[in-house]
Design a protein around this motif. Sequence first.
Motif, mmCIF file in Angstrom:
data_model
loop_
_atom_site.group_PDB
_atom_site.id
_atom_site.type_symbol
_atom_site.label_atom_id
_atom_site.label_comp_id
_atom_site.label_asym_id
_atom_site.label_seq_id
_atom_site.Cartn_x
_atom_site.Cartn_y
_atom_site.Cartn_z
ATOM 1 N N SER A 287 25.670 31.867 21.026
ATOM 2 C CA SER A 287 25.544 31.319 19.671
ATOM 3 C C SER A 287 26.459 30.122 19.470
ATOM 4 N N ASP B 173 25.601 22.014 14.477
ATOM 5 C CA ASP B 173 26.876 21.627 13.868
ATOM 6 C C ASP B 173 27.469 20.361 14.468
ATOM 7 N N LYS C 158 25.397 34.990 9.349
ATOM 8 C CA LYS C 158 25.804 34.071 10.415
ATOM 9 C C LYS C 158 27.035 34.561 11.177
ATOM 10 N N ASP D 21 25.283 26.494 18.450
ATOM 11 C CA ASP D 21 25.823 25.973 17.188
ATOM 12 C C ASP D 21 26.463 24.598 17.371
ATOM 13 N N GLN E 243 22.295 31.144 10.508
ATOM 14 C CA GLN E 243 22.427 29.732 10.898
ATOM 15 C C GLN E 243 21.367 28.880 10.202
ATOM 16 N N ASP F 114 22.473 28.319 6.776
ATOM 17 C CA ASP F 114 23.589 27.375 6.772
ATOM 18 C C ASP F 114 23.075 25.938 6.847
#
Length: 305
Positions: A91, A101, A191, A95, A168, A171
Amino acid sequence: MTKDDQMAFETILVEHAAAIEAQLRQILDGRALAGEIARPERLMAAMRHGVLNGGKRLRPFLVMESAALFSADGEAAWRVAAALECMHCYSLIHDDLPAMDDDDLRRGQPTVHKAFDEATAILAGDALLTLAFDIIADAGTVLPPDRKVALMLALSRAAGAGGMVGGQMLDLEAERHRPDEAAIIRLQAMKTGALIRFACEAGAIAAGAPSEHRERLAEFGSAIGLAFQLADDLLDLTANATQMGKATGKDAAAGKATLVALHGTTWARRQLQGLVDQAHVLLEPYGERAALLKEAAKFVAVRNN
């Protein structure tokens, strides 16, 4: 938590981290297993880069200590803990990707897509996700079949569309549509909290503990999962990149809604203490056997990275 208590707990956490690192290093060996054709070296190198790069290994620690409450088989619990860490590291790799991100640093080192490339990072994450279930299903994890199935089902629910992956997605949506407090709590419970909740429940599942113990430890995991994210949001505002091993201040710069942004740091610290108290109450039936889990709850709230 006094400074001496925190240092003592961190020493124990480091010892557990070293033990799980040894397990993971063995699991991520380049030799093909029965049923595999070959393990491409570049893929394995990327997987090792994303996994064998330090870290607190808090989730494996929670698996081990929750299993210890019921005197579960240590070797089987270690393997379940390793499976969960593979899931967690997958993850993180995904991410960090530019489409998510977009981070260049993780645990003080270049993220996998920076050290290799984006396609390799995606494949390394995919492989680690699959490997998590391989580890639990493998004959080397000596547990009754019904417990293995229960672990894989619980991990699937924690990690999938209704858990971590769904969180996620929420988010990413939160960057466009500012969520209210209830939506932020749901997002964070999915998340970040879902895998921590699983970590605490997994030990009870591996031990074959009755359902009421599974539920109690899952509640404990939910409390410290929320505390973990709340502490993370505080650190994003107050810590620097050297402390955290990754970029900080990104949430504020992106205008991302967090509970800290909504209510302020004083409220957040009070809330953290309340969550720690709640976690301790949930562990009361286990007496001294739960001492390290209680320390873990405190550590989650006061950590500095």
